[in-house]
Write an enzyme that holds these catalytic residues in place. Structure first.
Site, PDB file in Angstrom:
ATOM      1  N   GLY A 179      -6.030  -3.631   7.522  1.00  0.00           N
ATOM      2  CA  GLY A 179      -7.048  -2.694   7.778  1.00  0.00           C
ATOM      3  C   GLY A 179      -8.427  -2.512   8.770  1.00  0.00           C
ATOM      4  O   GLY A 179      -8.706  -1.638   9.289  1.00  0.00           O
TER       5      GLY A 179
ATOM      6  N   GLY B  43      -1.358  -1.429   6.925  1.00  0.00           N
ATOM      7  CA  GLY B  43      -1.304  -2.707   7.712  1.00  0.00           C
ATOM      8  C   GLY B  43      -2.721  -3.521   7.602  1.00  0.00           C
ATOM      9  O   GLY B  43      -3.398  -3.026   6.358  1.00  0.00           O
TER      10      GLY B  43
ATOM     11  N   GLY C 186     -10.907  -1.728   3.269  1.00  0.00           N
ATOM     12  CA  GLY C 186      -9.870  -1.802   4.451  1.00  0.00           C
ATOM     13  C   GLY C 186     -10.033  -0.375   4.959  1.00  0.00           C
ATOM     14  O   GLY C 186     -10.894   0.411   4.568  1.00  0.00           O
TER      15      GLY C 186
ATOM     16  N   THR D  69       0.784  -1.043   0.019  1.00  0.00           N
ATOM     17  CA  THR D  69      -0.086   0.225  -0.079  1.00  0.00           C
ATOM     18  C   THR D  69       0.906   1.281  -0.196  1.00  0.00           C
ATOM     19  O   THR D  69       1.992   1.321   0.658  1.00  0.00           O
ATOM     20  CB  THR D  69      -0.844  -0.143   1.294  1.00  0.00           C
ATOM     21  OG1 THR D  69      -1.719  -1.125   1.177  1.00  0.00           O
ATOM     22  CG2 THR D  69      -1.855   1.110   1.610  1.00  0.00           C
TER      23      THR D  69
HETATM   24  N1  ASP Z   1      -4.396  -1.357   4.849  1.00  0.00           N
HETATM   25  C1  ASP Z   1      -4.782  -2.076   3.509  1.00  0.00           C
HETATM   26  C2  ASP Z   1      -5.888  -2.855   3.719  1.00  0.00           C
HETATM   27  O1  ASP Z   1      -6.174  -3.249   4.966  1.00  0.00           O
HETATM   28  C3  ASP Z   1      -3.529  -2.928   3.184  1.00  0.00           C
HETATM   29  C4  ASP Z   1      -2.190  -2.563   3.356  1.00  0.00           C
HETATM   30  O2  ASP Z   1      -1.976  -1.450   3.740  1.00  0.00           O
HETATM   31  O3  ASP Z   1      -1.430  -3.493   3.106  1.00  0.00           O
HETATM   32  O4  ASP Z   1      -6.880  -2.741   2.816  1.00  0.00           O
END
Ligand code: ASP
Length: 334
Positions: free
Chosen positions: A254, A252, A230, A200
């Site tokens: 979400g 992270g 997310g 991300t």
């Molecule tokens: N935060 C994002 C989600 O959960 C994914 C990520 O940041 O790796 O969709």
């Protein structure tokens, strides 16, 4: 005088720029800070060649944002330009390099917030949009809404003349293989959780007018289903900006970031508890998120241009570039 200080062990990288408040209001020194996703990123699982590719891509993104700011662009301009370079790269889980849903499609989420007036724009579960962060900005600037989703968001994108690509553009072998692997694994467990996508992208900028902006763009989690969305397009969870405190972008798992309202939490800790930006990101990530069982990290910048990172994963692609400085890029925790 300025100094950069890396603190090993806790995943912190603290930047301290000394600046008088009066200089800020006249002609603030601009700065850009980014992340390219948090996760199990270790020296062991990243070849030197691949590490170099990431470092180059992070540096290119920082230089893009810096040059927009140097030419008098706004923080919002810089966040969009910076994130577009990352969305156009197959390395990151955003735009071109987005992970696949369980249906083999790419559902894209993005958000942006302007710290000057708390205006925000976001899109979720949009397909085939080349640069979702551009669409988020269009929502901010040309709609009375904050968050548009799915087919409606695509209709708005067409009205706004936003660029679309065909499905092939979003195909990357690495992400396709990750989906197949996730599907294999899923046979042994309950469906629906999705697996970490990694990559991300997020950016925070301070412009010469003293304004902050933050933005985030993602393809979500590999093997997403049921229209799962997310934190990345959720203002206060994945993205937040307020000139009075800071700009923040998260990456992270979400669900945890939504439940802990992480990016707003960082801003609130500064506003209500008088914390520094580094104290606030550490409290939100190392204490609140970690105790909840969530994994990930944030990049944040305060209105004086102090940059703070915090993450509880093994690595987070990240970097910053201060006016007249050199890009500083990091990947691992230690
Ligand atoms: N935060 C994002 C989600 O959960 C994914 C990520 O940041 O790796 O969709």
């Amino acid at each position: 005088m300025r100094r950069a200080l890396a603190v090993g062990g806790s995943g912190l990288l603290i930047w301290m720029g000394l600046m008088t408040p009066s200089a800020m209001s006249q002609d603030a020194r601009h700065a850009i800070a980014i992340h390219g996703g948090a996760g199990t990123i270790t020296r062991k699982n990243l070849t030197p060649e691949r590490e170099r590719t990431y470092r180059d891509a992070l540096t290119r993104a920082l230089r893009t944002g810096d040059s927009v700011l140097a030419q008098g662009g706004t923080a919002v301009d810089a966040v969009v330009a910076t994130l577009m370079t990352m969305e156009d790269s197959p390395l990151f889980n955003a735009g071109k390099g987005a992970v696949f849903t369980s249906a083999g499609t790419n559902e894209l989420d993005a958000s942006i917030m302007n710290g000057a007036d708390l205006q925000a724009g976001a899109v979720a579960a949009v397909e085939l949009v080349k640069n979702p962060i551009k669409l988020a900005r269009a929502v901010l600037e040309h709609s009375p809404h904050v968050l548009l989703v799915g087919a409606g968001a695509a209709e708005f994108a067409r009205e706004q003349g936003i660029e679309f690509e065909d499905a092939d553009y979003f195909y990357t072998e690495r992400r396709w293989k990750a989906l197949q692997k996730a599907k294999e694994k899923e046979k042994e467990s309950a469906p629906g959780g999705g697996t970490v996508g990694g990559g991300t992208v997020g950016a925070v900028a301070l412009d010469r007018y003293g304004n902050l902006a933050a933005g985030t763009s993602t393809g979500g989690r590999t093997n997403n289903r049921w229209g799962r969305v997310g934190d990345s397009p959720i203002i206060g969870a994945g993205t937040y900006a307020d000139n009075r405190t800071c700009g923040v972008s998260a990456t992270g798992h979400g669900e945890y970031f939504i439940r802990a309202a992480v990016t707003h939490d960082v801003s609130a800790l500064m506003a209500y508890k008088g914390m520094t930006v580094q104290q606030a990101v550490d409290e939100a990530i190392q204490t609140t998120l970690t105790e909840l069982g969530g994994t990930g990290g944030v990049v944040a910048m305060d209105h004086a241009g102090n940059v703070a990172f915090s993450f509880n994963t093994e690595g987070m692609y990240r970097g910053y570039l201060k006016q007249d400085g050199e890009p500083v890029v990091g990947i691992y925790r230690d």
